[in-house]
Structure formats: structure tokens, C-alpha cells
Design an enzyme around this catalytic site. Structure first.
Site, PDB file in Angstrom:
ATOM      1  N   ASN A 146       0.241   0.263   6.316  1.00 42.51           N
ATOM      2  CA  ASN A 146       0.975  -0.706   5.241  1.00 42.51           C
ATOM      3  C   ASN A 146       1.584  -1.798   5.954  1.00 42.51           C
ATOM      4  O   ASN A 146       2.434  -1.554   6.934  1.00 42.51           O
ATOM      5  CB  ASN A 146       1.938   0.154   4.272  1.00 42.51           C
ATOM      6  CG  ASN A 146       2.668  -0.727   3.203  1.00 42.51           C
ATOM      7  OD1 ASN A 146       2.313  -1.655   2.985  1.00 42.51           O
ATOM      8  ND2 ASN A 146       3.730  -0.348   2.795  1.00 42.51           N
ATOM      9  N   GLY A 147       1.411  -3.008   5.523  1.00 43.00           N
ATOM     10  CA  GLY A 147       1.697  -4.041   6.185  1.00 43.00           C
ATOM     11  C   GLY A 147       1.107  -5.275   6.822  1.00 43.00           C
ATOM     12  O   GLY A 147      -0.148  -4.961   6.173  1.00 43.00           O
TER      13      GLY A 147
ATOM     14  N   GLU B 213       2.345 -10.719 -16.958  1.00 42.75           N
ATOM     15  CA  GLU B 213       1.931  -9.911 -15.853  1.00 42.75           C
ATOM     16  C   GLU B 213       1.310  -8.580 -16.419  1.00 42.75           C
ATOM     17  O   GLU B 213       0.181  -8.261 -15.980  1.00 42.75           O
ATOM     18  CB  GLU B 213       3.108  -9.410 -15.138  1.00 42.75           C
ATOM     19  CG  GLU B 213       4.420  -8.378 -15.495  1.00 42.75           C
ATOM     20  CD  GLU B 213       5.241  -8.155 -14.736  1.00 42.75           C
ATOM     21  OE1 GLU B 213       4.753  -7.667 -13.321  1.00 42.75           O
ATOM     22  OE2 GLU B 213       6.517  -7.925 -15.200  1.00 42.75           O
TER      23      GLU B 213
ATOM     24  N   HIS C 168      10.925 -33.521 -22.441  1.00 46.45           N
ATOM     25  CA  HIS C 168      10.485 -34.400 -21.247  1.00 46.45           C
ATOM     26  C   HIS C 168       9.094 -34.005 -20.670  1.00 46.45           C
ATOM     27  O   HIS C 168       8.880 -34.209 -19.556  1.00 46.45           O
ATOM     28  CB  HIS C 168      11.678 -34.011 -20.071  1.00 46.45           C
ATOM     29  CG  HIS C 168      12.948 -34.480 -20.720  1.00 46.45           C
ATOM     30  ND1 HIS C 168      13.615 -35.700 -20.440  1.00 46.45           N
ATOM     31  CD2 HIS C 168      14.000 -33.774 -21.096  1.00 46.45           C
ATOM     32  CE1 HIS C 168      14.684 -35.840 -21.124  1.00 46.45           C
ATOM     33  NE2 HIS C 168      15.040 -34.349 -21.266  1.00 46.45           N
TER      34      HIS C 168
ATOM     35  N   LYS D 101       3.722  -2.712  -6.961  1.00 46.20           N
ATOM     36  CA  LYS D 101       4.929  -2.388  -7.274  1.00 46.20           C
ATOM     37  C   LYS D 101       6.096  -3.176  -6.219  1.00 46.20           C
ATOM     38  O   LYS D 101       7.122  -3.680  -6.677  1.00 46.20           O
ATOM     39  CB  LYS D 101       5.404  -0.957  -7.300  1.00 46.20           C
ATOM     40  CG  LYS D 101       6.746  -0.611  -8.015  1.00 46.20           C
ATOM     41  CD  LYS D 101       6.877  -1.084  -9.465  1.00 46.20           C
ATOM     42  CE  LYS D 101       8.456  -0.635  -9.994  1.00 46.20           C
ATOM     43  NZ  LYS D 101       8.675  -1.337 -11.040  1.00 46.20           N
TER      44      LYS D 101
ATOM     45  N   LYS E 265       7.200 -10.784 -18.312  1.00 45.53           N
ATOM     46  CA  LYS E 265       6.768  -9.526 -18.736  1.00 45.53           C
ATOM     47  C   LYS E 265       5.277  -9.636 -19.369  1.00 45.53           C
ATOM     48  O   LYS E 265       4.339  -8.888 -19.151  1.00 45.53           O
ATOM     49  CB  LYS E 265       7.801  -8.953 -19.658  1.00 45.53           C
ATOM     50  CG  LYS E 265       8.767  -8.285 -19.015  1.00 45.53           C
ATOM     51  CD  LYS E 265       8.782  -7.087 -18.449  1.00 45.53           C
ATOM     52  CE  LYS E 265       8.517  -7.089 -16.972  1.00 45.53           C
ATOM     53  NZ  LYS E 265       9.351  -7.453 -16.015  1.00 45.53           N
TER      54      LYS E 265
ATOM     55  N   GLU F 117      12.265 -14.214 -17.903  1.00 43.63           N
ATOM     56  CA  GLU F 117      11.779 -12.573 -17.971  1.00 43.63           C
ATOM     57  C   GLU F 117      10.905 -12.125 -18.879  1.00 43.63           C
ATOM     58  O   GLU F 117       9.982 -11.625 -18.794  1.00 43.63           O
ATOM     59  CB  GLU F 117      12.998 -11.743 -17.967  1.00 43.63           C
ATOM     60  CG  GLU F 117      12.817 -10.395 -17.796  1.00 43.63           C
ATOM     61  CD  GLU F 117      12.247  -9.601 -16.425  1.00 43.63           C
ATOM     62  OE1 GLU F 117      11.707 -10.645 -15.557  1.00 43.63           O
ATOM     63  OE2 GLU F 117      11.931  -8.392 -16.442  1.00 43.63           O
TER      64      GLU F 117
ATOM     65  N   TRP G 232      -3.649  -1.935  -1.396  1.00 46.12           N
ATOM     66  CA  TRP G 232      -3.544  -3.208  -2.293  1.00 46.12           C
ATOM     67  C   TRP G 232      -4.254  -4.297  -1.160  1.00 46.12           C
ATOM     68  O   TRP G 232      -3.392  -4.432  -0.168  1.00 46.12           O
ATOM     69  CB  TRP G 232      -2.088  -3.721  -2.413  1.00 46.12           C
ATOM     70  CG  TRP G 232      -2.033  -4.607  -3.551  1.00 46.12           C
ATOM     71  CD1 TRP G 232      -2.011  -4.745  -4.821  1.00 46.12           C
ATOM     72  CD2 TRP G 232      -1.741  -5.992  -3.070  1.00 46.12           C
ATOM     73  NE1 TRP G 232      -1.905  -5.889  -5.282  1.00 46.12           N
ATOM     74  CE2 TRP G 232      -1.626  -6.982  -4.171  1.00 46.12           C
ATOM     75  CE3 TRP G 232      -1.479  -6.674  -1.883  1.00 46.12           C
ATOM     76  CZ2 TRP G 232      -1.303  -8.178  -4.318  1.00 46.12           C
ATOM     77  CZ3 TRP G 232      -1.366  -8.162  -1.771  1.00 46.12           C
ATOM     78  CH2 TRP G 232      -1.257  -8.727  -3.090  1.00 46.12           C
TER      79      TRP G 232
ATOM     80  N   CYS H 241       0.940  -1.204  -0.090  1.00 47.37           N
ATOM     81  CA  CYS H 241      -0.084   0.242  -0.120  1.00 47.37           C
ATOM     82  C   CYS H 241       0.806   1.318  -0.129  1.00 47.37           C
ATOM     83  O   CYS H 241       2.083   1.216   0.269  1.00 47.37           O
ATOM     84  CB  CYS H 241      -1.007   0.071   1.267  1.00 47.37           C
ATOM     85  SG  CYS H 241      -1.817  -1.660   1.504  1.00 47.37           S
TER      86      CYS H 241
ATOM     87  N   ARG I 139       1.847   1.564  -5.936  1.00 49.06           N
ATOM     88  CA  ARG I 139       2.146   0.466  -4.894  1.00 49.06           C
ATOM     89  C   ARG I 139       0.739  -0.189  -4.596  1.00 49.06           C
ATOM     90  O   ARG I 139       0.972  -1.166  -4.313  1.00 49.06           O
ATOM     91  CB  ARG I 139       2.411   1.336  -3.877  1.00 49.06           C
ATOM     92  CG  ARG I 139       3.926   2.202  -3.845  1.00 49.06           C
ATOM     93  CD  ARG I 139       4.014   2.851  -2.772  1.00 49.06           C
ATOM     94  NE  ARG I 139       4.417   1.838  -1.583  1.00 49.06           N
ATOM     95  CZ  ARG I 139       5.661   1.462  -1.326  1.00 49.06           C
ATOM     96  NH1 ARG I 139       6.664   1.909  -1.986  1.00 49.06           N
ATOM     97  NH2 ARG I 139       5.889   0.717  -0.331  1.00 49.06           N
TER      98      ARG I 139
HETATM   99  C1  AGP Z   1       8.367  -7.571 -12.420  1.00 53.46           C
HETATM  100  O1  AGP Z   1       8.014  -6.768 -13.331  1.00 53.46           O
HETATM  101  C2  AGP Z   1       7.727  -7.381 -11.220  1.00 53.46           C
HETATM  102  N1  AGP Z   1       7.600  -6.082 -10.775  1.00 53.46           N
HETATM  103  C3  AGP Z   1       8.281  -8.362  -9.790  1.00 53.46           C
HETATM  104  O2  AGP Z   1       8.558  -9.511 -10.418  1.00 53.46           O
HETATM  105  C4  AGP Z   1       9.648  -7.532  -9.223  1.00 53.46           C
HETATM  106  O3  AGP Z   1      10.558  -8.045  -9.768  1.00 53.46           O
HETATM  107  C5  AGP Z   1       9.532  -8.374  -7.751  1.00 53.46           C
HETATM  108  O4  AGP Z   1       8.418  -8.103  -7.091  1.00 53.46           O
HETATM  109  C6  AGP Z   1      10.767  -8.031  -6.941  1.00 53.46           C
HETATM  110  O5  AGP Z   1      10.784  -6.857  -6.713  1.00 53.46           O
HETATM  111  P1  AGP Z   1      11.972  -5.847  -6.187  1.00 53.46           P
HETATM  112  O6  AGP Z   1      13.007  -5.888  -7.396  1.00 53.46           O
HETATM  113  O7  AGP Z   1      11.607  -4.543  -5.648  1.00 53.46           O
HETATM  114  O8  AGP Z   1      12.518  -6.657  -4.919  1.00 53.46           O
END
Ligand code: AGP
Length: 612
Positions: A102-103, A491, A507, A607, A488, A484, A76, A2, A27
Site C-alpha cells: 500500500n502506498g 460521491e 456573480h 476510504k 455526499k 458537505e 485501489w 489499498c 479501502r
Molecule cells: C467523504 O465522504 C470522504 N470519505 C472524504 O472526503 C474524506 O472526508 C476525506 O478523504 C478525508 O478523510 P479523513 O477524514 O480520513 O482524513
């Protein structure tokens, strides 16, 4: 996950809070709320499910709330579905106390039961409401807000960044932190709190980072900070050098696209201060040559895309250092029983520097005696502060949830670290070293050339955007790249996609390939190019549609088999993924665009993942 912002000053608080929340919306974005205090009108609160624009409309852009002190939150959801009632702030029963959080309060059920037994009734399903209610309970008996806050903090367990308003204190609010990010901002005649500096950058660059257990009393005239025992302390101040415009869209449709385009410059900024006379050096690295020589094992620990950087790092560092390098997901590392001792280096990679699993893995590694070096983008973040060494990626603020420029700069720093260690250990020939350094310097320009030719990627995205399942296949560094590329795509476009090491196809996975399945075949790792070609032939024989990615030198060969071929410039083998990732980022972006997805704020994601 959050976002929190708080303001105390001479101006109206609500518009400033909304402005800050807008910058924190990445966030968390399932609901938002603000509460402000004024002596005449008391505590006024508005909150609503949905994006910030809903709250803006509800408050006439903040104009309907009057007061110079306030707190705001973008949520969030963890406990309780996203709806108006579960949105923050949360009020205590008598409406005198408002809290944003937040938490996660882990023992909230037990506290809730206790308070219910005392006659308190709850409105929401959240863990946060217990903070407001418990505080009211302690405040009612002591009449002293600060001591009630300390009592409440001693009773709750878990992670929190808190902003607290109380009607009896119309000139200030309280902030507290444990295992969730919160910083203090010092303006001209005003003060702030924020989960992340982008929220307040427009108003001040002077900040302090709250440490676990600290409590702050924030007012227009200044901020008083107290340690976990309640003793007043002096906080060190830092000046943030991020540019405000870097955190704004600047005419682009999406932050993600802007951030993809910013990659060459971000890499330049990351490389140039660390190269001198053809050699890599890290000004702030405390790790000595002797300590580097004494290392017998390296772990790379991270989550998500940062973990994918680590997968590339494992291949490259083992090749450069001839030392065992293991890459482990932070969420696994922290609950495993890792073989870590004082001869182990644990490299933690995190854009935000606040990811809870990475943070906990870091603490475990330190407890076991390892040396911890982190690669982090956010200066002063928790992971940066708790590491023995920190190497910053100079990517600037990254706002889109899907990381692009942070990934690229993390990869650059890790490759540079590999070079630095290899030179220290004498495990690299000078000619090889010089060749990699020279290619490193050429990387931004080569990346620019990829970014200048986006039409073929756009065309392929428009051709394949409606597929519902995509496979990325590749070997060695191409496998890491595929991880990766696949993340991308899934997500931001919500297309099911998997990355496989091509050797694993036979396999099991190949049974999923049928006419029309889209396979993104990666063939940028040239030592295994022939094997990549064989895998393309195999999946093509089963009717797959192929989009191949290779280097310019292999493009013609690949085109003999694959109908669609994208190519990136050739560079040193170890750096090839830095170029290969760009078309994959763009492919994901254009596919999501075609599908009408919310690119910068994909569903269910945030994020900064500050909860487990
Ligand atoms: C990828 O696009 C995401 N935002 C996510 O996988 C991210 O890399 C992951 O949550 C780790 O975040 P950080 O690098 O802030 O630790």
C-alpha cells in the site's frame, strides 16, 4: 488506499485472509489477491480484478489454497489499470518472493530500468513489482532475507506498507512500513498484520502500531520488530475497544445507512465523557490555559468532509474566540508557505488519521514551530501519534466510504473545543456558554427525532433522483453545510452537484439556473433567513425546482415560497449544522439507492487516502 492483511498461525491462512480482506474492501476494491505458503506446496497465489467475491469464487472461499502463513491485498489502482496482472500480490521473477503493498514507490521507474538492465523482466505496470524484483536481486547476492529487505528499503523512495513472503521461510512473513498505515496483531498462537484493525478484530484486540522505518518478522509464535537500523525493539501493545458488531452491517442494506442511524449514539459517546458539571473538559489535553492564551492564530487543516467540518469550525471558533481562524485544504497548506509560528495552533481533522496530505500538512506545521492538535477517529493512527494533542471522536469504525457519523462527531468535538477555549479565554458570557452546553446535551435526542421522520426525504429523493445537476445554496453556516451536502450527493450518486454561497449567485452561477434545475436551498442559519428566502425567490423565478431545508420555527415561512420544505428542530445557532446535515445525508443516500449505485463503495473512491 489499498488494504493489507497477513496471517501466520496454525489454521489455514487463506480463509482468514479473505475474511480480513472483506472487512478492508472499503479501502480499495478494484481487485484483490492472496498468497499463502506451505512447506509441501510452496507458494500459491490467486488474484483477480473485481470485488472480493470474484477472488472468493476463484479460491473456493480460500479452501483451494493450503498453508498456514499468507498475505492478502485489496487494491485501489494508482499505477497500472485495474486488471488481474496488476493486482497484488506481485511475484519476483523466480517466483520465490511475493509482495503486497500500500502506498507509492516514487522512484520505481529508475529501479525498474536498473533491474531490466540486469536482465529482469517485468509482468505488470505497477510500482509494487519493483519491490519484489529488487528484493530477489539483493537476496540472490546475500542469501540473507532480512538484510536484503533492509537493502531494498534503503533503495526505494516513497510511501509503503509491505507484506512479504519468501519460499525459503515457510513459517513467517515480513512486514515493513513508511508513511502508510500498518499494525501488528497478537492472537492466541497466531499473529497478524493489517492496514486497519477492523480486518483482525474478530481474532484479536491486542495490537501494536508500526512506526516508519520498522520491519517485523511475523510468525505463529510471535512477532519480532526491528528499527530502521535493524536493532530489535519492544513494541508497546494497545487493546482496541471497538466492538466487532460495529464493523458489521447488522441486517442493514448498507453501512452508510447504518452509520447515519448511529450518529446520535456516536455523538452521545463523544460528548458525555467530556462534560462535567455543565463544563467542557478534555482529560487528555496537554495544551495549558497559558498556551491557549498565547495563541494568536488557529489553522484548521483537513481534506474532504473533514475540511467541511473545518469550514463550520472557522465560523464558530472565530465567533467564540475572537481570534483569526483559517481553514485550509491540507493539499494546499502543505505546498503553500503558511504563516505559522509557535503562537499558532494547527488543528488537523481526519477520520482515518492516515490521510497523506493531512499528515504532511501536520509535519510542515510542526516543522514551522506550531502546536498541532488533531481530531481523529482511529486510535493509534499516524496523525494521532504525531500530534502534540489528540482528541478522539468516539464514532466507532466507519466503513462506508461516504463519511457520516465521523463527520458529525468531528463537528461535535470541534464545537466543544471552541467552548473550552472560549471559557479559558473569557470570550464567552456564562449564560451563552450554559445555553450552548445545554443544547449540546440535547443534540442526540434532537437528531433522533430527525431520523424518525425520513419519509419526506425519501419522497423527495424519488421525485428528483434523475436530475443531472444540483445546486446547494446557503449563507454562512448554511454555505458550509451545503459543501458537505453536495459532496455526499455527488460521491455516492454520481450526480453533478455544486455548493455556492448564495451571495455569489448573481456573480455568475445564476446563469446556470434554468427550468427544472434542482436547487437545495439551505435556510437553517436563522439570522440570515430573510436573505435565504430572497435567494429562493430569485432561483424560483428562473424556473428552478426547490427543495428547502430550514428549522421548524421557520418552516411555515419557507413554505410560502418553496414547494418542498424539510425542517429540523431548532437548536443553538452554532450547533444547527449538526442537525441540518442529517436530511442531506439521507437525501444523498436515497437518491443513490434509487439510481442503483454502489453506495458503500462508490466508484474511484477509497476510504483512506494514503497517497497524494
Ligand atoms: C467523504 O465522504 C470522504 N470519505 C472524504 O472526503 C474524506 O472526508 C476525506 O478523504 C478525508 O478523510 P479523513 O477524514 O480520513 O482524513
Amino acid at each position: 488506499m489499498c488494504g493489507i492483511v497477513g496471517f501466520a498461525g496454525k489454521e489455514e491462512a487463506a480463509p482468514i485472509l479473505l475474511d480480513g480482506l472483506e472487512r478492508l474492501e472499503y479501502r480499495g476494491y478494484d481487485s484483490a489477491g492472496v498468497a499463502v505458503l506451505s512447506e509441501k506446496q510452496g507458494l500459491q497465489m490467486k488474484k483477480a480484478k473485481g470485488r472480493l467475491k470474484v477472488l472468493r469464487a476463484l479460491t473456493d472461499d480460500g479452501r483451494s489454497l493450503s498453508g498456514h502463513v499468507g498475505i492478502g491485498h485489496t487494491r485501489w489502482a494508482t499505477h497500472g489499470e485495474p486488471n488481474d496482472v496488476n493486482s497484488h500480490p506481485h511475484l519476483s521473477q523466480n517466483g520465490m518472493i511475493a509482495v503486497v503493498h500500500n502506498g507509492i514507490i516514487e522512484n520505481y521507474l529508475e529501479i525498474k530500468e536498473f533491474l531490466i538492465s540486469k536482465g529482469v523482466s517485468f509482468r505488470s505496470d505497477t510500482d509494487t513489482e519493483v519491490v519484489a524484483q529488487l528484493l530477489e536481486y539483493y537476496y540472490a547476492s546475500s542469501g540473507d532475507l532480512k538484510s536484503a529487505v533492509y537493502k531494498m528499503l534503503h533503495r526505494i523512495e516513497g510511501a509503503y506498507a509491505l507484506g512479504i513472503l519468501c519460499v525459503d521461510y515457510p513459517d513467517c512473513f515480513i512486514a515493513a512500513r513508511k508513511d502508510a498505515p500498518l499494525l501488528l496483531g497478537y492472537g492466541e498462537g497466531c499473529s497478524f498484520i493489517a492496514s486497519d484493525v477492523t480486518a483482525i478484530l474478530k481474532y484479536t484486540r491486542e495490537v501494536s502500531y508500526m512506526a516508519d522505518g520498522e520491519v517485523a518478522v511475523v510468525s505463529a509464535s510471535g512477532i519480532r520488530v526491528f528499527d530502521a537500523m535493524g536493532l530489535e525493539i519492544e513494541k508497546e501493545r494497545h487493546t482496541v475497544d471497538w466492538d466487532v458488531s460495529a464493523a458489521e452491517k447488522g441486517g442493514y442494506a448498507h453501512f452508510m445507512y447504518k452509520e447515519i442511524l448511529e450518529q446520535p449514539e456516536a455523538i452521545r459517546k463523544t460528548i458525555s465523557p467530556r462534560l462535567k458539571d455543565g463544563h467542557v473538559f478534555f482529560e487528555d489535553l496537554k495544551l495549558t490555559a497559558e498556551e491557549i492564551r498565547s495563541l494568536n492564530r488557529i489553522f484548521i487543516v483537513a481534506c474532504g468532509s473533514s475540511y467541511h467540518v473545518g469550514v463550520i469550525g472557522k465560523y464558530n471558533l472565530e465567533r467564540l474566540l475572537r481570534r483569526p481562524v483559517e481553514v485550509v485544504l491540507a493539499s494546499e497548506f502543505r505546498y503553500a508557505d503558511p504563516l505559522v509560528d509557535e503562537h499558532t495552533l494547527v488543528i488537523v481533522i481526519s477520520q482515518s488519521g492516515e490521510t497523506l496530505d493531512s499528515m504532511m500538512a501536520l509535519r510542515l506545521a510542526k516543522k514551522l514551530g506550531a502546536r498541532v492538535l488533531s481530531i481523529v477517529n482511529v486510535v493509534g493512527s499516524s496523525i494521532a501519534r504525531e500530534s502534540d494533542d489528540v482528541l478522539y471522536t468516539w464514532a466507532g469504525p466507519e466503513i462506508a466510504v461516504a463519511t457520516t457519523k465521523a463527520y458529525s462527531t468531528q463537528l461535535t468535538v470541534l464545537n466543544m473545543l471552541g467552548l473550552y477555549f472560549a471559557e479559558t479565554l473569557g470570550t464567552i458570557e456564562p449564560a451563552e456558554y450554559a445555553a450552548i452546553v445545554s443544547e449540546l446535551q440535547a443534540l442526540p435526542a434532537r437528531m433522533e427525532s430527525v431520523l424518525e421522520n425520513t419519509e419526506p426525504i425519501q419522497y423527495l429523493a424519488s421525485r428528483y433522483f434523475n436530475h443531472d445537476s444540483v445546486f446547494f445554496i446557503g449563507r454562512n453556516l448554511d454555505y458550509a453545510l451545503g459543501l458537505e451536502g453536495s459532496l455526499k450527493l455527488k460521491e455516492i450518486s454520481y450526480i453533478h452537484s455544486e455548493a455556492y454561497a448564495s451571495g455569489e449567485l448573481k456573480h455568475g452561477t445564476i446563469s446556470l439556473i434554468e427550468p427544472g434545475t434542482l436547487v437545495i436551498a439551505l435556510g437553517t442559519y436563522t439570522p440570515l433567513f430573510d436573505k435565504a428566502m430572497s435567494n429562493v425567490i430569485e432561483v424560483k423565478a428562473r424556473g428552478a425546482d426547490i427543495v428547502a431545508l430550514t428549522t421548524e420555527s421557520r418552516c411555515a415561512d419557507m413554505a410560502k415560497t418553496a414547494e418542498n420544505v424539510l425542517a429540523v428542530p431548532d437548536t443553538h445557532l452554532l450547533l444547527q449544522p449538526s442537525l441540518g446535515i442529517v436530511p442531506l445525508q439521507l437525501f444523498a443516500y436515497y437518491v443513490a439507492l434509487q439510481r442503483g449505485c454502489d453506495i458503500d463503495k462508490p466508484r474511484n473512491l477509497a476510504k483512506s487516502v494514503t497517497v497524494e
